[in-house]
Design a protein around this motif. Structure first.
Motif, mmCIF file in Angstrom:
data_model
loop_
_atom_site.group_PDB
_atom_site.id
_atom_site.type_symbol
_atom_site.label_atom_id
_atom_site.label_comp_id
_atom_site.label_asym_id
_atom_site.label_seq_id
_atom_site.Cartn_x
_atom_site.Cartn_y
_atom_site.Cartn_z
ATOM 1 N N LEU A 23 -2.919 7.407 2.311
ATOM 2 C CA LEU A 23 -2.073 7.918 1.238
ATOM 3 C C LEU A 23 -1.899 9.428 1.360
ATOM 4 O O LEU A 23 -0.809 9.957 1.107
ATOM 5 N N THR A 58 -2.279 8.878 -9.207
ATOM 6 C CA THR A 58 -2.128 9.453 -10.539
ATOM 7 C C THR A 58 -2.050 10.966 -10.390
ATOM 8 O O THR A 58 -2.837 11.565 -9.652
ATOM 9 N N ASN A 95 3.431 9.294 -15.775
ATOM 10 C CA ASN A 95 2.302 9.238 -14.857
ATOM 11 C C ASN A 95 1.827 10.633 -14.444
ATOM 12 O O ASN A 95 0.955 10.770 -13.602
ATOM 13 N N ALA A 129 0.863 -1.182 0.000
ATOM 14 C CA ALA A 129 0.000 0.000 0.000
ATOM 15 C C ALA A 129 0.895 1.224 0.000
ATOM 16 O O ALA A 129 1.498 1.559 1.014
ATOM 17 N N SER A 130 1.013 1.851 -1.150
ATOM 18 C CA SER A 130 1.962 2.953 -1.250
ATOM 19 C C SER A 130 1.440 4.061 -2.150
ATOM 20 O O SER A 130 0.393 3.938 -2.790
ATOM 21 N N THR A 139 0.121 4.118 -6.149
ATOM 22 C CA THR A 139 -1.219 4.015 -6.724
ATOM 23 C C THR A 139 -1.784 5.366 -7.152
ATOM 24 O O THR A 139 -2.856 5.422 -7.755
ATOM 25 N N THR A 182 -9.803 9.574 -1.953
ATOM 26 C CA THR A 182 -8.478 8.964 -1.849
ATOM 27 C C THR A 182 -8.266 8.425 -0.443
ATOM 28 O O THR A 182 -8.702 9.031 0.542
ATOM 29 N N ASN A 193 -7.745 8.715 -5.802
ATOM 30 C CA ASN A 193 -6.291 8.536 -5.946
ATOM 31 C C ASN A 193 -5.703 9.425 -7.040
ATOM 32 O O ASN A 193 -4.666 9.120 -7.617
#
Length: 262
Positions: free
Chosen positions: A238, A41, A81, A35-36, A39, A234, A99
């Motif tokens: 994160l 964008t 990205n 889990a970082s 993910t 999100t 995200n």
């Protein structure tokens, strides 16, 4: 203003430490936690010197800051990205896709609940700009309304939102495709004013081959801070990770600045 000066010092030192940007956020090693921040964008626009394209590559002070933040989190920033869109398109995507991170975004009371916020990146001043040597004088928005002054804006931009929130007549607000179009509308006399960041507008004018003196700020609409804005759905973990990475980078920068000053 003290906060603004600290942020400027942080950015100045941080950027002096960065080696440049690369592209998609990829783990640096197999040890990266599942889990970082990988993910996420990222979406940006032309808003120099913070974020813009140069020779087909997304660059700028905010991009370099983001790169260093991800390095702190054990990640590598891949430019593929970072999606480069006109502001209104990027803003709509950031509102609709979890995200997703939009930068550099002005944090305002109206936008507060629409995003999670990481930063602040820098302080920005949004003004009403006129052509050089203009006879116009504005002491308030009421002055501009009384004179029936038309204003170029970018849809969903902070300048446009500030005018709408202040009750500026819709008939006097003229949406432009992008900031270059808004500049040309102003300089060719199709509008009386342009609502935009003072520093960014001057940068755009110079890129178009004009002197920055071609633009005259007449009235300040807002003084706010720029942030990384994350879609509200999100994962909060994160958001916290990205804020922690930001604080590690900027805290290290300030400590380095203090050490070099001493």
């Amino acid at each position: 203003m003290a906060c603004g000066n600290v942020i400027k010092k942080r950015l100045a030192v941080t950027l002096s430490l960065l080696l440049g940007c690369t592209s998609a956020v990829l783990p640096l090693s197999a040890d990266t936690p599942p889990a970082s921040l990988a993910t996420l964008t990222f979406i940006t626009e032309e808003y120099p010197p913070y974020n813009y394209q140069e020779d087909g590559r997304v660059v700028g002070t905010s991009v370099r800051l983001l790169e260093e933040m991800l390095i702190q989190a054990g990640l590598h920033l891949d430019h593929s990205n970072i999606h480069y869109y006109p502001w209104v398109r990027g803003y709509e995507l950031a509102l609709s896709r979890p995200n997703t991170v939009l930068f550099s975004t002005t944090r305002t009371p109206t936008r507060e609940a629409k995003f999670h916020w990481v930063g602040p990146i820098a302080q920005d001043q949004v003004v009403l700009l006129a052509r050089h040597n203009t006879p116009l004088r504005i002491r308030s928005l009421d002055d501009a309304i009384d004179q029936e002054l038309s204003v170029a804006v970018i849809r969903e931009d902070i300048g446009a939102q500030a005018l709408v929130e202040a009750g500026y007549p819709e008939a006097l607000i003229r949406p432009a495709i992008d900031n270059h179009s808004a500049l040309h509308m102003l300089l060719h006399g199709r509008v009386d004013l342009w609502a935009y960041s003072a520093d960014v507008a001057k940068w755009i004018a110079e890129q178009e081959g004009y002197s920055e003196e071609i633009l005259t700020p007449l009235y300040t609409l807002s003084e706010s801070y720029l942030y990384f804005a994350l879609n509200p759905e999100t994962d909060p973990q994160l958001v916290a990770q990205l804020q922690q990475a930001f604080e590690r980078v900027t805290s290290f920068s300030v400590a380095t600045q203090v050490g070099s000053d001493g």
